[in-house]
Design a protein around this motif. Structure first.
Motif, mmCIF file in Angstrom:
data_model
loop_
_atom_site.group_PDB
_atom_site.id
_atom_site.type_symbol
_atom_site.label_atom_id
_atom_site.label_comp_id
_atom_site.label_asym_id
_atom_site.label_seq_id
_atom_site.Cartn_x
_atom_site.Cartn_y
_atom_site.Cartn_z
ATOM 1 N N TYR A 81 -2.235 -8.594 10.056
ATOM 2 C CA TYR A 81 -0.924 -9.150 10.394
ATOM 3 C C TYR A 81 -0.596 -10.342 9.499
ATOM 4 O O TYR A 81 0.509 -10.452 8.966
ATOM 5 N N ALA A 82 -1.566 -11.217 9.293
ATOM 6 C CA ALA A 82 -1.357 -12.371 8.409
ATOM 7 C C ALA A 82 -1.163 -11.910 6.967
ATOM 8 O O ALA A 82 -0.305 -12.430 6.247
ATOM 9 N N ALA A 83 -1.942 -10.944 6.542
ATOM 10 C CA ALA A 83 -1.844 -10.439 5.174
ATOM 11 C C ALA A 83 -0.469 -9.846 4.905
ATOM 12 O O ALA A 83 0.054 -9.959 3.793
ATOM 13 N N SER A 84 0.126 -9.238 5.904
ATOM 14 C CA SER A 84 1.452 -8.658 5.739
ATOM 15 C C SER A 84 2.471 -9.728 5.376
ATOM 16 O O SER A 84 3.274 -9.552 4.460
ATOM 17 N N GLY A 85 2.434 -10.820 6.088
ATOM 18 C CA GLY A 85 3.378 -11.896 5.821
ATOM 19 C C GLY A 85 3.109 -12.605 4.511
ATOM 20 O O GLY A 85 4.029 -13.108 3.863
ATOM 21 N N MET A 86 1.852 -12.643 4.107
ATOM 22 C CA MET A 86 1.480 -13.362 2.889
ATOM 23 C C MET A 86 1.426 -12.451 1.662
ATOM 24 O O MET A 86 1.175 -12.909 0.563
ATOM 25 N N LYS A 87 1.636 -11.148 1.876
ATOM 26 C CA LYS A 87 1.616 -10.162 0.788
ATOM 27 C C LYS A 87 0.319 -10.235 -0.024
ATOM 28 O O LYS A 87 0.327 -10.338 -1.241
ATOM 29 N N THR A 88 -0.807 -10.170 0.683
ATOM 30 C CA THR A 88 -2.101 -10.203 0.007
ATOM 31 C C THR A 88 -2.411 -8.835 -0.602
ATOM 32 O O THR A 88 -1.622 -7.894 -0.479
ATOM 33 N N ARG A 89 -3.564 -8.720 -1.216
ATOM 34 C CA ARG A 89 -3.925 -7.487 -1.930
ATOM 35 C C ARG A 89 -3.942 -6.254 -1.031
ATOM 36 O O ARG A 89 -3.609 -5.165 -1.466
ATOM 37 N N ILE A 90 -4.342 -6.431 0.202
ATOM 38 C CA ILE A 90 -4.448 -5.268 1.089
ATOM 39 C C ILE A 90 -3.092 -4.626 1.352
ATOM 40 O O ILE A 90 -3.006 -3.441 1.669
ATOM 41 N N THR A 91 -2.004 -5.386 1.181
ATOM 42 C CA THR A 91 -0.672 -4.808 1.394
ATOM 43 C C THR A 91 -0.310 -3.807 0.295
ATOM 44 O O THR A 91 0.622 -3.040 0.468
ATOM 45 N N GLY A 92 -1.038 -3.833 -0.800
ATOM 46 C CA GLY A 92 -0.850 -2.817 -1.829
ATOM 47 C C GLY A 92 -1.597 -1.531 -1.516
ATOM 48 O O GLY A 92 -1.325 -0.490 -2.098
ATOM 49 N N ILE A 93 -2.530 -1.614 -0.584
ATOM 50 C CA ILE A 93 -3.347 -0.457 -0.202
ATOM 51 C C ILE A 93 -2.822 0.173 1.089
ATOM 52 O O ILE A 93 -2.674 1.390 1.192
ATOM 53 N N ILE A 94 -2.552 -0.673 2.069
ATOM 54 C CA ILE A 94 -2.072 -0.208 3.370
ATOM 55 C C ILE A 94 -0.563 -0.399 3.407
ATOM 56 O O ILE A 94 -0.072 -1.514 3.313
ATOM 57 N N ARG A 95 0.168 0.692 3.543
ATOM 58 C CA ARG A 95 1.629 0.631 3.477
ATOM 59 C C ARG A 95 2.231 -0.154 4.633
ATOM 60 O O ARG A 95 3.214 -0.868 4.465
ATOM 61 N N HIS A 96 1.677 -0.030 5.801
ATOM 62 C CA HIS A 96 2.230 -0.674 6.998
ATOM 63 C C HIS A 96 1.165 -1.577 7.630
ATOM 64 O O HIS A 96 0.612 -1.240 8.689
ATOM 65 N N PRO A 97 0.887 -2.718 7.027
ATOM 66 C CA PRO A 97 -0.192 -3.551 7.567
ATOM 67 C C PRO A 97 0.076 -4.078 8.979
ATOM 68 O O PRO A 97 -0.850 -4.166 9.784
ATOM 69 N N GLN A 98 1.323 -4.398 9.316
ATOM 70 C CA GLN A 98 1.598 -4.882 10.674
ATOM 71 C C GLN A 98 1.391 -3.773 11.694
ATOM 72 O O GLN A 98 0.792 -4.003 12.752
ATOM 73 N N LEU A 99 1.872 -2.584 11.395
ATOM 74 C CA LEU A 99 1.682 -1.476 12.335
ATOM 75 C C LEU A 99 0.219 -1.051 12.388
ATOM 76 O O LEU A 99 -0.282 -0.659 13.450
ATOM 77 N N THR A 100 -0.490 -1.155 11.271
ATOM 78 C CA THR A 100 -1.922 -0.883 11.283
ATOM 79 C C THR A 100 -2.645 -1.928 12.122
ATOM 80 O O THR A 100 -3.594 -1.609 12.840
ATOM 81 N N ALA A 101 -2.174 -3.174 12.064
ATOM 82 C CA ALA A 101 -2.740 -4.227 12.911
ATOM 83 C C ALA A 101 -2.524 -3.900 14.387
ATOM 84 O O ALA A 101 -3.436 -4.071 15.209
ATOM 85 N N VAL A 102 -1.339 -3.421 14.732
ATOM 86 C CA VAL A 102 -1.051 -3.061 16.125
ATOM 87 C C VAL A 102 -1.937 -1.898 16.560
ATOM 88 O O VAL A 102 -2.492 -1.906 17.670
ATOM 89 N N LYS A 103 -2.104 -0.916 15.697
ATOM 90 C CA LYS A 103 -2.967 0.219 16.037
ATOM 91 C C LYS A 103 -4.413 -0.236 16.226
ATOM 92 O O LYS A 103 -5.092 0.199 17.159
ATOM 93 N N THR A 104 -4.875 -1.121 15.350
ATOM 94 C CA THR A 104 -6.232 -1.657 15.462
ATOM 95 C C THR A 104 -6.396 -2.442 16.760
ATOM 96 O O THR A 104 -7.401 -2.300 17.467
ATOM 97 N N TRP A 105 -5.392 -3.274 17.085
ATOM 98 C CA TRP A 105 -5.392 -4.036 18.331
ATOM 99 C C TRP A 105 -5.494 -3.097 19.534
ATOM 100 O O TRP A 105 -6.282 -3.335 20.459
ATOM 101 N N ALA A 106 -4.701 -2.034 19.525
ATOM 102 C CA ALA A 106 -4.680 -1.103 20.655
ATOM 103 C C ALA A 106 -6.021 -0.392 20.812
ATOM 104 O O ALA A 106 -6.555 -0.293 21.925
#
Length: 181
Positions: A81-106
């Motif tokens: 979730y933090a990486a999504s807002g900061m546009k870190t390297r993982i955002t180039g790999i995972i298209r939807h980091p916030q939604l992936t964060a929600v899925k991981t949370w769930a």
């Protein structure tokens, strides 16, 4: 249980409104943002009230070690979730980091909560996040990958994730849930 389901319905409807009825949402202009926000907040309130007041039967009894798996997954969710807002390297790999964060949370919460209310709540949010990714992927082409972020942003996202996880752990403790075991 009805409040959880109603809250999930509001959550789903408010989030998917823009994607499923784009012309209607656009016609509402800025007022539409308020309607969506009210729907999401009302959904969260109903889900929390319904979950806290529910005496659902246990479906399984998670072993204690899953708390550690949950905590590791939660750290990853906060980082995403933090990486999504900061546009870190993982955002180039995972298209939807916030939604992936929600899925991981769930998933993390499903691992440590074996009651029916948890399955409905966390499973409902997980299903929403999966549907949301599918809907977005069908509607929008994949954007180009962002430029590599400086190491400071990577460290900032990780530190932010640890701090937020600590705060969320404290709140859970105040609510009577022991996330650390």
């Amino acid at each position: 249980m009805a409040l959880i389901v109603l809250g999930l319905a509001l959550w789903w409807g408010a989030h998917l409104f823009k994607r499923l009825a784009p012309a209607r949402r656009a016609a509402m202009g800025d007022a539409g943002k308020g309607v969506v926000t009210v729907g999401i907040l009302a959904g969260v309130v109903l889900m929390v009230i319904g979950y806290r007041g529910n005496e659902a039967p246990d479906l399984w009894y998670p072993p204690d070690f899953l708390k550690h798996v949950n905590n590791l997954l939660m750290l990853f969710a906060f980082y995403l979730y933090a990486a999504s807002g900061m546009k870190t390297r993982i955002t180039g790999i995972i298209r939807h980091p916030q939604l992936t964060a929600v899925k991981t949370w769930a998933v993390a919460h499903l691992l440590v909560n074996g009651d029916l209310a948890s399955v409905v709540l966390f499973g409902g949010i997980l299903a929403w996040a999966v549907v949301e990714v599918i809907v977005i992927n069908r509607a929008e082409p994949r954007p180009p990958a962002p430029a590599p972020a400086p190491m400071g942003k990577e460290i900032g996202a990780l530190v932010g994730a640890v701090v937020v996880m600590g705060l969320v752990g404290l709140v859970h403790g105040w609510l009577g849930v022991r996330p650390w075991g």
